[in-house]
Scaffold this active site. Sequence first.
Site, PDB file in Angstrom:
ATOM      1  N   ASP A 111       0.989  -1.202   0.161  1.00 11.73           N
ATOM      2  CA  ASP A 111       0.079   0.206   0.004  1.00 11.73           C
ATOM      3  C   ASP A 111       0.844   1.509  -0.053  1.00 11.73           C
ATOM      4  OD1 ASP A 111      -3.097   0.926   0.546  1.00 11.73           O
ATOM      5  OD2 ASP A 111      -1.840   1.920   2.377  1.00 11.73           O
ATOM      6  N   HIS A 293      -6.949  -6.377  -0.933  1.00 11.15           N
ATOM      7  CA  HIS A 293      -6.048  -5.304  -0.855  1.00 11.15           C
ATOM      8  C   HIS A 293      -4.836  -5.589   0.265  1.00 11.15           C
ATOM      9  CE1 HIS A 293      -4.027  -1.519  -1.153  1.00 11.15           C
ATOM     10  NE2 HIS A 293      -4.199  -1.560   0.544  1.00 11.15           N
TER      11      HIS A 293
END
Length: 313
Positions: A111, A293
């Site tokens: 991320d 994610h």
Amino acid sequence: MDKKNNSVDFPNPTMISVNGIELEIFEAGKQNKGKPIVLCHGFPENAFSWRFQVPKLVQAGYHIIIPNQRGYGKSSCPTEITEYDIEHLTGDLIALLDHYEYEKATFIGHDWGANIVWSLALLHPERVENIINLALPYQVRGEKPWIEWMEEIFGADNYFVHFNRQVGVADAILNENKFQFLNNLFRKNVPPAIPEPGMLMINLARAEQPLGEPIMSDNELAVYVSAFEISGFTGGINWYRNLDRNWHLLTDINPIIQHPTLMIYGEQDMIPKLENLKDFVPNVEIISLDCGHCIQQEKPEETNQAILKWLQQ
């Protein structure tokens, strides 16, 4: 019980003074001049997000260094927004290498941590051995600063834009709803028919009923909540508030990254893949895992296998 919901051992932290601030560092494995790996977390995460990778990497002989980066946990949280730009954030990592007397290291980012690793390779290429990034591909520097471009495309309610244009608003809402926000965010198998709301983070903080299934056990989630009880969310949000500043800082930087790189995508992640990634990172190997994610937490064993197989090539 699913193995990843069991409690796991995690290194105890130490505080290290680097680059004019204090960083909370979690360290494992023996210091070995040839095999350092620095793990870089995303938002709103912390070093604990790498808990499943540490034992396997240590077993493979690596010296693991995991900072709670500036703005997170017990690490320093400067008050000036500009102290969270890529010069400062990559400078922290370079100072960590200097502290441990390493010339270079393998950097693994997820991320926002991946964004910092990409930036590190651009700004300090000589200090990077290899790159492994999860979820966030290389961000191409276009003709307009990133927030300006996002505002034109996605509007003022996009959370990137809102963080920048309404300074302090999201910070307060997330701080008031720490557990609810994190509990709602860290989910898997979220119904795909649910449209993405504009102010995504604020809506997650206010949502009374989480969607999907939890990624973490209650004990694991408590580690996250306690860390943000200390730091609050402003430091992490300030990373977003430097996107346009970062765009300007990269004006004269060669955009091509030559380092050996592994890019790991989650097939269910809402972040799109960069189809022409090889144009900017020519020595990249690309794989995808069947998850969302939070790749290294959703698929820890598969992530570990992919990382170690690639490193051993």
